[in-house]
Design an enzyme around this catalytic site. Structure first.
Site, PDB file in Angstrom:
ATOM      1  CD  GLN A 138      47.619  41.820  32.726  1.00  0.00           C
ATOM      2  OE1 GLN A 138      48.137  42.412  33.756  1.00  0.00           O
ATOM      3  NE2 GLN A 138      48.409  41.052  31.737  1.00  0.00           N
ATOM      4  CB  CYS A 144      51.094  44.176  32.839  1.00  0.00           C
ATOM      5  SG  CYS A 144      52.543  43.924  31.756  1.00  0.00           S
ATOM      6  CG  HIS A 282      53.767  41.619  35.436  1.00  0.00           C
ATOM      7  ND1 HIS A 282      52.638  41.942  34.332  1.00  0.00           N
ATOM      8  CD2 HIS A 282      53.210  41.634  36.713  1.00  0.00           C
ATOM      9  CE1 HIS A 282      51.554  41.950  35.234  1.00  0.00           C
ATOM     10  NE2 HIS A 282      51.829  41.984  36.497  1.00  0.00           N
TER      11      HIS A 282
END
Length: 334
Positions: A138, A144, A282
């Site tokens: 990324q 993400c 995340h």
């Protein structure tokens, strides 16, 4: 004419000289090799401070691995491309899952419930069957959520067509703002699924390559026809249901808490450290799990930090106590 160094005031100069004196000359070669490996270059006057951060992180890694060799930990750490970042910089660069303040629309989400009669396999690894594409990166974009979502969608496309196609995260970064995603400033994996549902598909990575920054939405790019009616969700915190969902449907998109230094440098073994009680920041992809007769084992987690991180881009996370909140935000397209 020689290039002039910028003027440094007395206090700044003192800090600069102190940091320079504190650097370990025995690490000169290792530092140069690390910079070369990861393509690092710095502005004039910045390298000393970045070297100091790198040395501090390296000492932490070496201390942890010494403790692991004494049996105090179940996993090992390794220096990687994040080595010159402070904790604050790493969290700012990689935090990419927005707070989930709004529940998904009821008509588009179905809650998964494990079967009372169907047994779940002891071990599942969708990589073996060819369902999982390569590990991606990324970069410095907080995307993400897009990588996690495309991973689950790639599996669904493979199951329907037998073709393994890498789907476009950039398509989601540029175009799913109406669903509530914010490009490189974060998003939600289920909102990425909602974009695909509303638009009847997603472009391939080849047709719409990743740039690592927000661009104009290219709506005329050919789409891969992925028809989804919505998405399923695992009951929050239920690892047993997550295992059933992974076994039955394939890789599952999940959110995790990750703002700990040791997660940043994970290299191998079974990660068994509590990631804290903060909200998920995340998004990753659970592509399988391995357990023994007593239910002990680990999740096989695909990350989007490149193959330089973890086990060629993967994390083995301990099963049994919902570590890092892995079962709190688990979705899959249907």
């Amino acid at each position: 004419m020689a290039k002039m160094m910028p003027f440094l005031g007395p206090s700044v100069l003192m800090v600069f000289l102190t940091m320079s004196a504190a650097l370990d000359p025995a690490l000169d070669t290792a530092w140069e090799d690390w910079k070369s490996l990861h393509g690092k270059a710095y502005l004039e006057g910045e390298e000393v401070s970045r070297r100091a951060i790198w040395e501090k992180n390296l000492r932490m890694i070496e201390q942890h691995n010494w403790e692991a060799s004494q049996g105090k930990h179940t996993y090992w750490l390794g220096m990687n491309h994040f080595g010159d970042l402070t904790d604050e910089e790493f969290n700012q660069q990689t935090s990419c899952l927005l707070p989930d303040e709004v529940e998904p629309a009821v008509r588009n989400v179905s809650w998964f419930h494990e079967s009372a009669t169907e047994e779940v396999p002891r071990s599942v690894d969708w990589r073996v069957s060819g369902f999982v594409t390569r590990v991606k990166n990324q970069g410095e974009c907080g995307s993400c959520w897009a990588f996690s979502a495309t991973g689950a969608l790639e599996n669904l496309h493979f199951k329907k067509t037998g073709q393994r196609v890498s789907l476009s995260e950039q398509n989601l970064v540029d175009c799913s703002w109406n669903q509530g995603n914010r490009g490189c400033q974060g998003g939600l994996h289920w909102k990425a699924f909602e974009y695909v549902r509303q638009n009847g598909g997603l472009s391939s990575e080849q047709d719409y390559p990743y740039r690592g920054k927000v661009g104009r939405c290219r709506r005329n790019v050919r789409k891969i026809g992925i028809k989804i009616s919505g998405f399923g969700r695992v009951q929050s915190g239920n690892e047993k249901e997550l295992a059933y969902a992974v076994a039955k449907f394939g890789p599952v998109s999940v959110g995790i808490n990750f703002n700990k230094r040791k997660f940043r440098y994970y290299k191998s073994g079974i990660f068994s450290r509590d990631c804290g009680r903060d909200k998920a920041g995340h998004a990753v992809l659970v592509v399988g799990y391995k357990t023994d007769n007593n239910g002990n084992g680990y999740w096989i987690v695909k990350n989007s930090y490149s193959r330089n991180w973890g086990i060629n881009g993967y994390l083995h996370l301990k099963i049994g106590s919902n570590l890092c909140g892995i079962a709190n935000n688990a979705f899959y397209p249907v």
